[in-house]
Enzyme design. Structure first.
Site, PDB file in Angstrom:
ATOM      1  CG  ASP A  30      -8.623  25.011 -33.524  1.00 60.96           C
ATOM      2  OD1 ASP A  30      -7.991  24.954 -32.451  1.00 60.96           O
ATOM      3  OD2 ASP A  30      -8.479  25.934 -34.350  1.00 60.96           O
ATOM      4  CB  ILE A  31     -11.949  28.815 -35.692  1.00 62.45           C
ATOM      5  CG1 ILE A  31     -12.765  29.577 -36.705  1.00 62.45           C
ATOM      6  CG2 ILE A  31     -10.684  29.575 -35.328  1.00 62.45           C
ATOM      7  CD1 ILE A  31     -13.369  30.866 -36.146  1.00 62.45           C
ATOM      8  CD  GLN A  93      -2.653  28.639 -22.066  1.00 65.61           C
ATOM      9  OE1 GLN A  93      -1.672  28.569 -21.321  1.00 65.61           O
ATOM     10  NE2 GLN A  93      -3.887  28.483 -21.643  1.00 65.61           N
ATOM     11  CG  HIS A  99      -7.332  25.049 -25.285  1.00 68.24           C
ATOM     12  ND1 HIS A  99      -6.985  26.204 -24.616  1.00 68.24           N
ATOM     13  CD2 HIS A  99      -6.528  24.987 -26.371  1.00 68.24           C
ATOM     14  CE1 HIS A  99      -6.021  26.809 -25.279  1.00 68.24           C
ATOM     15  NE2 HIS A  99      -5.707  26.089 -26.345  1.00 68.24           N
ATOM     16  CG  PHE A 100      -6.456  18.297 -23.238  1.00 70.18           C
ATOM     17  CD1 PHE A 100      -5.229  17.639 -23.267  1.00 70.18           C
ATOM     18  CD2 PHE A 100      -6.970  18.699 -22.018  1.00 70.18           C
ATOM     19  CE1 PHE A 100      -4.535  17.388 -22.096  1.00 70.18           C
ATOM     20  CE2 PHE A 100      -6.276  18.451 -20.837  1.00 70.18           C
ATOM     21  CZ  PHE A 100      -5.055  17.794 -20.879  1.00 70.18           C
ATOM     22  CG  HIS A 101      -4.928  21.729 -29.452  1.00 69.37           C
ATOM     23  ND1 HIS A 101      -5.314  22.636 -30.402  1.00 69.37           N
ATOM     24  CD2 HIS A 101      -4.358  22.458 -28.455  1.00 69.37           C
ATOM     25  CE1 HIS A 101      -4.986  23.862 -30.009  1.00 69.37           C
ATOM     26  NE2 HIS A 101      -4.398  23.783 -28.833  1.00 69.37           N
TER      27      HIS A 101
END
Ligand code: 5GP
Ligand code: ZN
Length: 133
Positions: A30-31, A93, A99-101
């Protein structure tokens, strides 16, 4: 055309730090991480959210999420990990590609998750009535 940002990442049109990919999933950092090593796991096919993705593909995805959690446990030496996923605007969202974190947790990382509340009046009973199957 306004293509989904994650589809563009998968195609290599936007740079992202890929950890690995296979036929079904793409796994990258993740950025704007909650913590060091915060990872996103996405299906290569575009599905908007939990309602959109077929069960079979969700199974594949969640198994991969577990593999990423194991990877973080083993390589980052963490024991505690949050796994979550958002559906829709009110849920926060931001990217409409499911997407899963996977968020490794560290001592005193000061990351706060959702605040908790309390039921009032008859609401508790009503919710139970609505949701009990
Ligand atoms: P959501 O809020 O939809 O659950 O999470 C979207 C996540 O995607 C956010 O945590 C955000 O930091 C991440 N993100 C958004 N754009 C990019 C990008 O271009 N590259 C990467 N690596 N992550 C992104
Ligand atoms: Zn997409």
């Amino acid at each position: 055309m306004n293509e989904c940002i994650f589809c563009r990442i998968i195609k290599g049109q936007i740079l992202a730090h890929k950890l690995y990919e296979n036929d079904n999933v793409f796994v990258f950092l993740d950025i704007n991480p909650y913590t060091r090593g915060h990872t996103l796991v996405i299906p290569k096919k575009h599905y908007q959210d939990i309602f959109d993705i077929p069960d079979k593909e969700l199974e594949i995805l969640i198994k991969e999420v577990k593999k990423v959690a194991e990877l973080q446990r083993d390589k980052l030496k963490v024991k505690d990990i949050n796994i979550f996923q958002r559906n829709g605007l009110l849920a926060g969202q931001e990217v409409d590609h499911i997407h899963f974190h996977v968020v490794p947790r560290y001592e005193n990382d000061e990351v706060e998750m959702l605040p908790r509340g309390q039921y009032t009046g008859k609401d508790f009973e009503e919710v139970i009535k609505l949701l009990t199957r």
